[in-house]
Design a protein around this motif. Structure first.
Motif, short mmCIF file in Angstrom:
data_model
loop_
_atom_site.label_atom_id
_atom_site.label_comp_id
_atom_site.label_asym_id
_atom_site.label_seq_id
_atom_site.Cartn_x
_atom_site.Cartn_y
_atom_site.Cartn_z
N ILE A 1 0.84 -1.21 0.00
CA ILE A 1 0.00 0.00 0.00
C ILE A 1 0.87 1.25 0.00
N ASN A 2 1.94 1.25 0.79
CA ASN A 2 2.84 2.40 0.83
C ASN A 2 3.46 2.66 -0.54
N ASP A 3 3.78 1.60 -1.26
CA ASP A 3 4.33 1.76 -2.61
C ASP A 3 3.27 2.29 -3.57
N GLU A 4 2.08 1.71 -3.51
CA GLU A 4 1.02 2.09 -4.45
C GLU A 4 0.56 3.52 -4.25
N PHE A 5 0.51 3.97 -3.00
CA PHE A 5 -0.03 5.30 -2.70
C PHE A 5 1.05 6.25 -2.17
N SER A 6 2.26 6.08 -2.67
CA SER A 6 3.36 6.91 -2.18
C SER A 6 3.12 8.40 -2.42
N ASP A 7 2.42 8.75 -3.51
CA ASP A 7 2.15 10.16 -3.79
C ASP A 7 1.08 10.75 -2.88
N ALA A 8 0.22 9.91 -2.33
CA ALA A 8 -0.87 10.40 -1.47
C ALA A 8 -0.49 10.41 0.00
N LEU A 9 0.43 9.55 0.40
CA LEU A 9 0.77 9.40 1.81
C LEU A 9 1.81 10.42 2.24
N VAL A 10 1.50 11.14 3.31
CA VAL A 10 2.47 12.02 3.96
C VAL A 10 3.38 11.19 4.85
N SER A 11 2.78 10.26 5.60
CA SER A 11 3.52 9.31 6.43
C SER A 11 2.97 7.92 6.14
N GLY A 12 3.86 6.98 5.84
CA GLY A 12 3.43 5.67 5.41
C GLY A 12 2.77 4.85 6.50
N PHE A 13 2.00 3.86 6.08
CA PHE A 13 1.32 2.95 7.02
C PHE A 13 2.35 2.10 7.76
N VAL A 14 2.07 1.89 9.04
CA VAL A 14 2.95 1.09 9.88
C VAL A 14 2.12 0.48 11.00
N ILE A 15 2.47 -0.73 11.42
CA ILE A 15 1.81 -1.36 12.56
C ILE A 15 2.22 -0.61 13.82
N THR A 16 1.24 -0.28 14.67
CA THR A 16 1.51 0.55 15.84
C THR A 16 1.30 -0.18 17.16
N LEU A 17 0.23 -0.95 17.29
CA LEU A 17 -0.10 -1.57 18.57
C LEU A 17 -0.22 -3.09 18.48
N GLY A 18 0.31 -3.68 17.45
CA GLY A 18 0.17 -5.12 17.29
C GLY A 18 -1.12 -5.49 16.58
N ASP A 19 -2.24 -4.90 17.02
CA ASP A 19 -3.54 -5.16 16.41
C ASP A 19 -4.00 -4.01 15.53
N GLU A 20 -3.18 -2.99 15.38
CA GLU A 20 -3.56 -1.79 14.63
C GLU A 20 -2.43 -1.34 13.72
#
Length: 227
Positions: free
Chosen positions: A40-59
């Protein structure tokens, strides 16, 4: 670290695993999430200010510059992850009070608070996606998101596959050819999946959210300007 937040607004997308404690093979699911979020980070690199990342294990969470980009991002997240991992989403619109980072972790501000409250409301009401921070438009946006979630919940595997393929191709004929089926089968599956109604609801939600966007907002441009 890419720079400090400003008075402009951003959209946080939080993805939360439904019933995570009951799911088996959690280590395997986390690896699936990591790989899916990388794509997703690759596909939407132009739209993302900060890339998606796992934060709490379940999120997991990511930061967008344009609120109207939320709908294609949610559809892509569902396509990549939701078959194996039941997800709900919280969308939060607002400012960022801390440093803007390459990955959406270690930051804070009203957009993150709104996204967190949206997730909690979604849990209480068992909704696919919930948005907060759009003022009087919250109610209408959330009604459209709820309709979209209810439609998705009724899809068969064939309908889901057909809808996902339809989003990647220009015509039903191309979609049928890519799956090796007759065009009429694609048409029937899309009709049963309420595809046109779903697209209208998504477009309406995106239009409402875009009214709150700011001129010149974006993803990659914000990161490069902040450096």
């Amino acid at each position: 670290m890419t720079g400090r937040g400003s008075d402009r607004n951003y959209l946080v997308v939080i993805g939360d695993i439904r019933g995570s404690r009951e799911l088996p093979n959690r280590a395997e699911l986390q690896k699936l999430m990591e790989d899916g979020l990388d794509s997703i980070n690759d596909e939407f690199s132009d739209a993302l200010v900060s890339g998606f990342v796992i934060t709490l294990g379940d999120e997991f969470q990511g930061l967008l510059g344009r609120p109207e980009d939320a709908m294609p991002v949610l559809a892509a997240l569902d396509s990549v992850l939701a078959r194996a991992i039941p997800l709900r989403y919280g969308l939060g619109w607002g400012t960022v009070s801390t440093e803007i980072r390459d990955l959406a972790v270690g930051m804070d501000g009203p957009c993150f608070h709104n996204a967190r409250e949206a997730v909690e409301r979604g849990k209480r009401d068992d909704r696919w996606a919930t948005a907060m921070g759009f003022g009087e438009d919250d109610q209408t946006i959330n009604a459209l998101l709820r309709m979209g979630g209810d439609v998705r919940a009724r899809w068969t595997d064939v309908q889901r596959e057909t809808v996902e393929q339809a989003r990647k191709t220009r015509t039903q004929r191309e979609g049928a050819a890519s799956r090796g089926v007759h065009e009429s089968a694609v048409s029937q599956a899309l009709k049963a999946a309420m595809h046109e109604s779903l697209l209208e609801a998504e477009s309406a939600a995106a239009a409402l959210m875009s009214r709150h966007g700011e001129a010149g907002s974006g993803g990659r441009g914000d990161r490069e300007e902040a450096r």
